[in-house]
Design an enzyme around this catalytic site. Structure first.
Site, PDB file in Angstrom:
ATOM      1  N   CYS A 186     -25.773 -52.700  33.644  1.00 28.99           N
ATOM      2  CA  CYS A 186     -26.683 -53.851  33.523  1.00 28.99           C
ATOM      3  C   CYS A 186     -28.099 -53.319  33.698  1.00 28.99           C
ATOM      4  O   CYS A 186     -28.735 -53.553  34.725  1.00 28.99           O
ATOM      5  CB  CYS A 186     -26.350 -54.913  34.563  1.00 28.99           C
ATOM      6  SG  CYS A 186     -24.600 -55.358  34.653  1.00 28.99           S
ATOM      7  N   ALA A 188     -31.271 -53.332  31.939  1.00 26.67           N
ATOM      8  CA  ALA A 188     -32.611 -53.854  31.687  1.00 26.67           C
ATOM      9  C   ALA A 188     -33.210 -54.404  32.980  1.00 26.67           C
ATOM     10  O   ALA A 188     -32.491 -54.957  33.811  1.00 26.67           O
ATOM     11  CB  ALA A 188     -32.551 -54.947  30.618  1.00 26.67           C
ATOM     12  N   PRO A 189     -34.524 -54.224  33.178  1.00 26.41           N
ATOM     13  CA  PRO A 189     -35.510 -53.695  32.236  1.00 26.41           C
ATOM     14  C   PRO A 189     -35.591 -52.178  32.152  1.00 26.41           C
ATOM     15  O   PRO A 189     -36.280 -51.647  31.304  1.00 26.41           O
ATOM     16  CB  PRO A 189     -36.827 -54.280  32.766  1.00 26.41           C
ATOM     17  CG  PRO A 189     -36.607 -54.397  34.226  1.00 26.41           C
ATOM     18  CD  PRO A 189     -35.165 -54.773  34.400  1.00 26.41           C
ATOM     19  N   SER A 191     -35.976 -49.675  34.977  1.00 26.35           N
ATOM     20  CA  SER A 191     -36.635 -48.826  35.971  1.00 26.35           C
ATOM     21  C   SER A 191     -35.628 -47.925  36.692  1.00 26.35           C
ATOM     22  O   SER A 191     -35.901 -46.740  36.925  1.00 26.35           O
ATOM     23  CB  SER A 191     -37.396 -49.692  36.983  1.00 26.35           C
ATOM     24  OG  SER A 191     -36.545 -50.678  37.541  1.00 26.35           O
ATOM     25  N   LYS A 192     -34.460 -48.467  37.045  1.00 26.87           N
ATOM     26  CA  LYS A 192     -33.444 -47.632  37.695  1.00 26.87           C
ATOM     27  C   LYS A 192     -32.823 -46.652  36.695  1.00 26.87           C
ATOM     28  O   LYS A 192     -32.496 -45.520  37.053  1.00 26.87           O
ATOM     29  CB  LYS A 192     -32.364 -48.520  38.320  1.00 26.87           C
ATOM     30  CG  LYS A 192     -32.829 -49.205  39.601  1.00 26.87           C
ATOM     31  CD  LYS A 192     -31.752 -50.067  40.222  1.00 26.87           C
ATOM     32  CE  LYS A 192     -31.594 -51.378  39.487  1.00 26.87           C
ATOM     33  NZ  LYS A 192     -32.777 -52.241  39.529  1.00 26.87           N
ATOM     34  N   ASP A 253     -27.075 -53.298  28.234  1.00 24.76           N
ATOM     35  CA  ASP A 253     -27.407 -54.644  28.677  1.00 24.76           C
ATOM     36  C   ASP A 253     -26.770 -55.647  27.728  1.00 24.76           C
ATOM     37  O   ASP A 253     -26.682 -55.401  26.515  1.00 24.76           O
ATOM     38  CB  ASP A 253     -28.912 -54.871  28.739  1.00 24.76           C
ATOM     39  CG  ASP A 253     -29.254 -56.036  29.671  1.00 24.76           C
ATOM     40  OD1 ASP A 253     -29.360 -55.798  30.894  1.00 24.76           O
ATOM     41  OD2 ASP A 253     -29.404 -57.173  29.185  1.00 24.76           O
ATOM     42  N   ASP A 280     -21.223 -56.920  26.603  1.00 25.83           N
ATOM     43  CA  ASP A 280     -20.837 -57.634  27.802  1.00 25.83           C
ATOM     44  C   ASP A 280     -20.221 -56.625  28.771  1.00 25.83           C
ATOM     45  O   ASP A 280     -19.243 -55.954  28.454  1.00 25.83           O
ATOM     46  CB  ASP A 280     -19.819 -58.718  27.428  1.00 25.83           C
ATOM     47  CG  ASP A 280     -19.335 -59.529  28.623  1.00 25.83           C
ATOM     48  OD1 ASP A 280     -19.638 -59.133  29.772  1.00 25.83           O
ATOM     49  OD2 ASP A 280     -18.663 -60.539  28.396  1.00 25.83           O
ATOM     50  N   ASP A 309     -25.772 -52.737  38.715  1.00 23.18           N
ATOM     51  CA  ASP A 309     -26.778 -53.584  39.372  1.00 23.18           C
ATOM     52  C   ASP A 309     -26.681 -54.946  38.704  1.00 23.18           C
ATOM     53  O   ASP A 309     -27.412 -55.263  37.784  1.00 23.18           O
ATOM     54  CB  ASP A 309     -28.161 -52.958  39.187  1.00 23.18           C
ATOM     55  CG  ASP A 309     -29.238 -53.713  39.940  1.00 23.18           C
ATOM     56  OD1 ASP A 309     -29.004 -54.060  41.101  1.00 23.18           O
ATOM     57  OD2 ASP A 309     -30.298 -53.985  39.352  1.00 23.18           O
ATOM     58  N   CYS A 362     -29.642 -58.154  44.224  1.00 24.18           N
ATOM     59  CA  CYS A 362     -30.790 -58.545  45.036  1.00 24.18           C
ATOM     60  C   CYS A 362     -30.531 -59.926  45.616  1.00 24.18           C
ATOM     61  O   CYS A 362     -31.417 -60.770  45.706  1.00 24.18           O
ATOM     62  CB  CYS A 362     -32.087 -58.490  44.247  1.00 24.18           C
ATOM     63  SG  CYS A 362     -32.146 -59.589  42.848  1.00 24.18           S
TER      64      CYS A 362
END
Length: 894
Positions: A186, A188-189, A191-192, A253, A280, A309, A362
């Site tokens: 997962c 997007a966007p 950074s990880k 994504d 998916d 994530d 998060c």
């Protein structure tokens, strides 16, 4: 990681409610600018939210609980990370410390001295920073102008990533090393995913230099003072491809638009070891790879590392998503529980035995965290198969709380439940026997009769806002000890109690799937209730037919096939329109089947055979397969264009020439040529036509450029591919620059002249470029002296025309380098636009008449995007394709 209120995001443009970005720009088309609007301040209170967490977080003392809520009501600090190769990141960080922090510490705002950015104490090498000054102050307060310009400039070229501090944690716990394959489910966007990609390439530059020196004359290798960096730079760290990184990142994504956001974020790192997919995550397809033991048998990729994530309710982001204070409700988390569990189970299935994965959100809600981890481990065979890793010794300066062993669930009405037995008793005692909406038994702590009742959930990590002034986050590291078969998922009946009707096994072991009898097309069609023409659906129908006895779990084959077809058709339909492609917020109640795709042929074709067959005829776009993506077609190493490129640039035979590809159905070079790693090439070729939705792969290496004569190669080296290729380019096409002042001339002046005696103004490179043959070459920057601002070795594309030079960099890259190296904000000078009126009229006439007027040194402006080209006349019509739109405009003289 959660992206805001996931349930309500379908009306927006993707997760995080970001669909509204870009609104209010109608004035670009001539409309009147809308007046500035103010919105009432959100009241940071929510009775159910506070009641739920006050009852849940009983391990927090009263004073600490008060700090917890106070922190959540404060604005989140700004944070950013220096990225790219470690040496480059440290160089940019030094500028912050020596140039900008001294300026900031002299500033006062509202009578108070502004606190400068500070390094995040637990992030390695001090490459992550945080700043408590509000964003609106940084943007609008005049003394911050230089610092803001630095942030914007370095972010635009990919040297800085604006990333929330807690989102940096998961990649650091994955123990990812060079040579490994990693999947970000997962992503997007992105950074990880960028952090993961940097880890894959760690030490690569030093390893390649070491290899190049074995067949070149470039001197001795420089030793690194960093022990970890030195170990990664050793050839033994990733030895199989002459020092080039052999690992791979697949960034996925479910949302099509957000998958393109991934490309924008990751392509700045210029990695040929990356693929972006659009699937998916609960049904991510198995990817075929070569079988080195027996090429006649199918072989599927198992990953060394996986990051999940996952989408979540996001109540850990209350500090930046203030609308959650009024919008929060417990149903948001409950609605995502099953989706998150299915993502985690699918990830563990694709993980290699001995591999490691990280599950993170998060959210602070255990229904999305500990309960998902426990339920997934239970379905995957228990602690004998999956282990929760103790990471208490990792990132020792990161403050965290242990995971919860016991918790309660709040339903949509605000009622709190302690156990699943309470729910069952309630259902039996009510007259209508109606269960609380969305409650399922896997949300609760595992009962004592389960082999997962005593899982060490305290090894999970909970990060709260008050501990180090961050957002809230949850992280769990899992280790796969052995292969397993996932247990069926109970289906909840209308009375809230499991009915005994089971969900089919998501996946068989690859070896078992490969060993089963393969039915013919006629047999499969005879058993299927109807012929399914869509490729992804047909693949699963065939697989169900082959493994019916093991997969249907009490259902008839017809029912299983019908359910599978319905689910996959819905998935395909969801991605049908690019304008409406959205992430699924919930999984439908119907059963779904997730399968390792079964092979429909007696043997797996070799890469070459598959490639030859695929290139025999152009692919046509199928209906109902979502947004169209151009296919990936690899070129033979003896292709005329590849031979021409190798000859012109004198490319060493040690550089692989069988990894070049194009993106068009014909399979012939038209605008751009891409380069990939060997593993990426194998995956793209072997999975062509299997329903895998590849969106991006490889690095743009060459771009077509009309040349002034037949002797000049029509394919110039793209700036993205230069770091990969330059060490293998022959000295005949290399210009070495050592002076800081000379580089500044090339950066500021778009077309510095070299005709007549003008070449003498270019100092040490003047004579070399005067005698150099026309066309593209490598400008190798090897700084001399001890200037700390000018100490980094670089390789840049340089174009020589009859009368001038052009450093082939986008304008924002030029501007960023001027600011970084020289602290110079001078506007760029376009020498090419200084023409006399006669030349301008002659050019206009040639353009109108379509004639081949002999006009020399006419600009060719390249506007971003493959579908945009600028035309001019220079010894005939010159047309070229430009850099990506994210990199701005590039101007070329032919």
């Amino acid at each position: 990681m959660g992206r805001g209120n996931f349930k309500n995001q379908r009306k927006g443009g993707g997760r995080g409610g970001r669909g509204g970005r870009g609104g209010g720009r109608d004035n670009r088309s001539g409309g009147a600018q809308r007046p500035y609007q103010t919105y009432p301040e959100v009241k940071k209170e929510n009775e159910r939210l506070e009641r739920f967490y006050n009852g849940l977080l009983t391990d927090l003392a009263d004073d600490e609980r008060a700090e917890f809520w106070a922190a959540l009501r404060r604005e989140l600090p700004n944070s950013f990370r220096f990225c790219g190769s470690k040496g480059h990141a440290l160089a940019v960080k030094r500028l912050l410390q020596t140039r900008y922090i001294p300026q900031i510490t002299s500033i006062t705002h509202d009578g108070v001295i502004v606190a400068p950015p500070t390094a995040v104490p637990w992030y390695p090498d001090g490459l992550a920073w945080s700043m408590t000054t509000p964003k609106n102050v940084v943007r609008k307060f005049p003394p911050f102008a230089d610092f803001q310009k630095f942030l914007v400039s370095e972010t635009s070229v990919g040297n800085i990533s604006r990333q929330e501090v807690v989102s940096m944690i998961p990649p650091l716990l994955m123990d990812l090393r060079p040579g490994m394959t990693v999947l970000d489910l997962c992503a997007a966007p992105g950074s990880k995913a960028a952090q993961l990609l940097e880890m894959i390439h760690r030490g690569e530059e030093a390893r390649i230099r070491q290899v190049v020196r074995t067949f070149g004359e470039n001197g001795e290798a420089n030793k690194s003072e960093d022990k970890q960096e030195e170990e990664a730079a050793q050839l033994e760290a990733d030895p199989s491809d002459d020092g080039r990184a052999t690992g791979m990142l697949i960034a996925n994504d479910a949302d099509y638009k957000r998958s393109h956001m991934l490309i924008h974020q990751l392509k700045r790192l210029s990695s040929p070891n990356m693929i972006v997919t659009n699937h998916d995550a609960t049904m991510y397809p198995a990817l075929r790879v070569p079988n080195p033991v027996d090429p006649s048998k199918p072989n599927y990729l198992k990953f060394d590392r996986i990051l999940a994530d996952v989408p979540c309710s996001g109540d850990g982001t209350l500090r930046k998503n203030v609308n959650l204070w009024k919008d929060w409700n417990p149903g948001s988390a409950m609605g995502l529980h099953l989706t998150q569990m299915r993502i985690l189970v699918r990830a563990l299935q694709m993980l290699k035995p001995g591999g490691r994965m990280v599950y993170s959100t998060c959210s602070m809600n255990p229904v999305e965290n500990e309960s998902v981890v426990a339920a997934a481990i239970e379905r995957c065979g228990g602690p004998d198969k999956i282990e929760i890793v103790d990471c208490s010794d990792r990132l020792p300066e990161l403050k965290r709380k242990p995971g919860l062993k016991k918790w309660q669930i709040m339903d949509k009405t605000g009622r709190v439940w302690n156990t699943w037995k309470e729910v069952e008793d309630h259902v039996k005692s009510t007259e209508d026997a109606i269960p609380p909406s969305r409650l399922v038994d896997t949300m609760f702590p595992r009962p004592e009769d389960s082999n997962c009742s005593d899982l060490p959930l305290e090894r999970c990590m909970r990060v709260y806002a008050h501990q180090q002034d961050t957002g809230g986050f949850f992280i769990t590291v899992l280790h796969k000890k052995a292969e397993f078969k996932a247990k069926p998922e109970p289906k909840q009946g209308t009375n809230g109690v499991a009915t005994g009707v089971k969900r089919p096994l998501e996946t068989e072991d690859v070896e078992e799937a490969a060993s089963k009898k393969v039915k013919t097309d006629d047999e499969a069609e005879a058993e299927s209730p109807a012929k399914v023409t869509e490729a992804p659906v047909k693949a699963v129908v065939d697989a169900v037919a082959e493994t019916a006895s093991d997969l249907t779990a009490g259902k008839s084959l017809v029912d299983a096939v019908a359910e599978t077809a319905a689910d996959l058709t819905a998935e395909v339909t969801e991605a049908k329109s690019e304008e409406k492609a959205e992430v699924k917020s919930e999984i439908a109640d119907e059963d779904m089947i997730e399968l390792e795709p079964a092979d429909s042929s007696a043997a797996t074709p070799t890469v070459d055979a598959t490639k030859a067959e695929a290139s025999a005829q152009p692919e046509k776009r199928r209906r109902n397969e979502g947004p169209y993506e151009e296919p990936f077609k690899f070129l033979q190493s003896d292709h005329d264009v590849i031979k021409n490129v190798n000859e012109f640039y004198k490319i060493s035979s040690r550089f692989p020439s069988d990894r070049y590809m194009v993106r068009n159905a014909v399979g012939e070079p038209a605008k751009a040529i891409y380069y990939t790693s060997q593993l990426v090439r194998d995956i793209l070729v072997l999975n062509e036509g299997r329903g895998v939705k590849f969106v991006h792969g490889g690095v743009k290496m060459f771009v077509k450029q009309d040349a002034p004569s037949a002797e000049v190669c029509r394919w110039r080296i793209q700036s993205e591919g230069m770091p990969i290729l330059h060490g293998y380019v022959g000295e005949e096409r290399v210009v070495v620059l050592k002076s800081k002042d000379t580089l500044k001339v090339l950066l500021i002046e778009m077309f510095p002249k070299i005709s007549g005696d003008e070449w003498q103004k270019l100092n040490e490179i003047g004579e070399r470029v005067r005698d150099l043959a026309l066309g593209c070459c490598v400008l190798r920057v090897e700084p001399e002296g001890n200037d700390p601002d000018f100490s980094e070795t670089m390789a840049l594309p340089l174009w020589k025309s009859f009368q001038s030079l052009n450093l082939m960099l986008p304008k924002e890259d030029r501007t960023a380098m001027l600011l970084r190296i020289y602290n110079d904000k001078t506007p760029l000078i376009n020498m090419g636009i200084k023409k006399d009126d006669g030349a301008a009229k002659k050019e206009d006439k040639a353009a109108k008449e379509g004639t081949e007027a002999a006009i020399v040194d006419v600009d060719v402006e390249m506007t971003g995007g493959d579908d945009a080209a600028a035309a001019a006349k220079a010894d005939g019509e010159a047309a070229a394709n430009g850099d990506d739109a994210s990199k701005g405009d590039v101007e070329i003289k032919v």
